[in-house]
Design a protein around this motif. Structure first.
Motif, short mmCIF file in Angstrom:
data_model
loop_
_atom_site.label_atom_id
_atom_site.label_comp_id
_atom_site.label_asym_id
_atom_site.label_seq_id
_atom_site.Cartn_x
_atom_site.Cartn_y
_atom_site.Cartn_z
N HIS A 1 123.74 49.62 -107.69
CA HIS A 1 123.28 48.25 -107.90
C HIS A 1 123.64 47.75 -109.29
O HIS A 1 123.94 46.57 -109.49
CB HIS A 1 121.77 48.18 -107.68
CG HIS A 1 121.33 48.70 -106.35
ND1 HIS A 1 121.75 48.13 -105.16
CD2 HIS A 1 120.53 49.75 -106.01
CE1 HIS A 1 121.23 48.80 -104.16
NE2 HIS A 1 120.49 49.78 -104.63
N GLY A 2 123.61 48.63 -110.28
CA GLY A 2 123.96 48.23 -111.63
C GLY A 2 125.41 47.85 -111.75
O GLY A 2 125.76 46.87 -112.43
N PHE A 3 126.29 48.60 -111.10
CA PHE A 3 127.71 48.28 -111.13
C PHE A 3 127.94 46.88 -110.57
O PHE A 3 128.67 46.07 -111.17
CB PHE A 3 128.47 49.32 -110.30
CG PHE A 3 129.96 49.08 -110.23
CD1 PHE A 3 130.79 49.48 -111.24
CD2 PHE A 3 130.51 48.45 -109.11
CE1 PHE A 3 132.16 49.27 -111.17
CE2 PHE A 3 131.88 48.23 -109.04
CZ PHE A 3 132.70 48.64 -110.07
N ARG A 4 127.34 46.58 -109.44
CA ARG A 4 127.52 45.26 -108.85
C ARG A 4 126.95 44.18 -109.75
O ARG A 4 127.57 43.13 -109.95
CB ARG A 4 126.86 45.19 -107.46
CG ARG A 4 127.45 46.17 -106.45
CD ARG A 4 127.21 45.70 -105.01
NE ARG A 4 125.85 45.28 -104.77
CZ ARG A 4 124.88 46.07 -104.31
NH1 ARG A 4 125.14 47.36 -104.09
NH2 ARG A 4 123.69 45.60 -104.08
N ALA A 5 125.78 44.43 -110.33
CA ALA A 5 125.17 43.43 -111.20
C ALA A 5 126.04 43.14 -112.43
O ALA A 5 126.16 42.00 -112.86
CB ALA A 5 123.78 43.90 -111.64
N LEU A 6 126.65 44.19 -112.96
CA LEU A 6 127.48 44.01 -114.15
C LEU A 6 128.77 43.26 -113.81
O LEU A 6 129.14 42.30 -114.49
CB LEU A 6 127.81 45.37 -114.76
CG LEU A 6 128.44 45.37 -116.16
CD1 LEU A 6 127.51 44.70 -117.17
CD2 LEU A 6 128.77 46.79 -116.59
#
Length: 216
Positions: free
Chosen positions: A121-126
């Motif tokens: 989820h962090g990868f997508r958010a970034l």
């Protein structure tokens, strides 16, 4: 995410003010990066300030400054962790390709990375939040070249191609196309738009079939 980011000093050189030497300091840095990822997922990249991350990690701002001097350093450190995980998965696939015979290599690759997109989820958010720094963009270009080299090694392990400059170029093109399609699929749907992922499989199968036909 449950796993802590990789420690600094691996593939990507995280811009730390100082490198933690003791286990306690390394654990504190890992906790800070985990806190940064929680903030990123909940509030978006605009919230990745040193003050906000220090509060989330329950450390002093001064302690945070020892390692991550500003927002850009936090973004670069998080991106480094994502790159490392994606590349580690590629290395695992290369090893598997040396002992297995895949009926649909493209399907294996897309399904594996789609599963990662669903959980990172962090990868997508970034990536989807327009919060990347110039250093991270530069590192991303190198990351894609490393991923392309993984595709090259898989094709060689499966006996589908010969090792030359044309193969390296074709694998790089395949990674660039797959990345663009994957990002659009996951912008449309957090689980990955199934129709667009199917089109990605179809396109890449056709392209890589054409590439490997050169070596028969």
């Amino acid at each position: 995410m449950g796993d802590p980011p990789p420690e600094p000093g691996g593939t990507w050189q995280v811009p730390l003010r100082r490198t933690p030497q003791q286990a306690r300091s390394r654990a504190r840095l890992a906790r800070v990066l985990q806190a940064a990822e929680r903030v990123l997922v909940r509030e978006g990249p605009q919230a990745l300030t040193t003050t906000r991350i220090a509060a989330e990690a329950k450390v002093s701002v001064g302690s945070l400054y020892q390692y991550l001097p500003d927002r850009d350093a936090i973004v670069d450190a998080l991106a480094a962790g994502y790159f490392a995980r994606l590349e580690a998965t590629m290395d695992d696939l290369v090893r598997a390709a040396t002992t297995e015979r895949w009926g649909d290599p493209v399907g294996v690759l897309i399904d594996t990375y789609a599963a990662i997109y669903r959980t990172e989820h962090g990868f997508r958010a970034l990536w989807f939040g327009s919060g990347l720094t110039e250093q991270t963009r530069s590192a991303d270009r190198e990351h894609k070249r490393r991923m392309a080299d993984g595709i090259r090694r898989i094709l060689l392990a499966l006996g589908l191609a010969g090792d030359d400059e044309a193969l390296a170029r074709a694998c790089h093109a395949a990674v660039l196309a797959a990345d663009a399609l994957a990002q659009e699929a996951f912008r449309r749907d957090p689980e990955g738009d199934p129709g667009l992922l199917d089109e990605a499989r179809l396109m890449l199968r056709g392209y890589l079939t054409g590439v490997t036909a050169r070596y028969r």
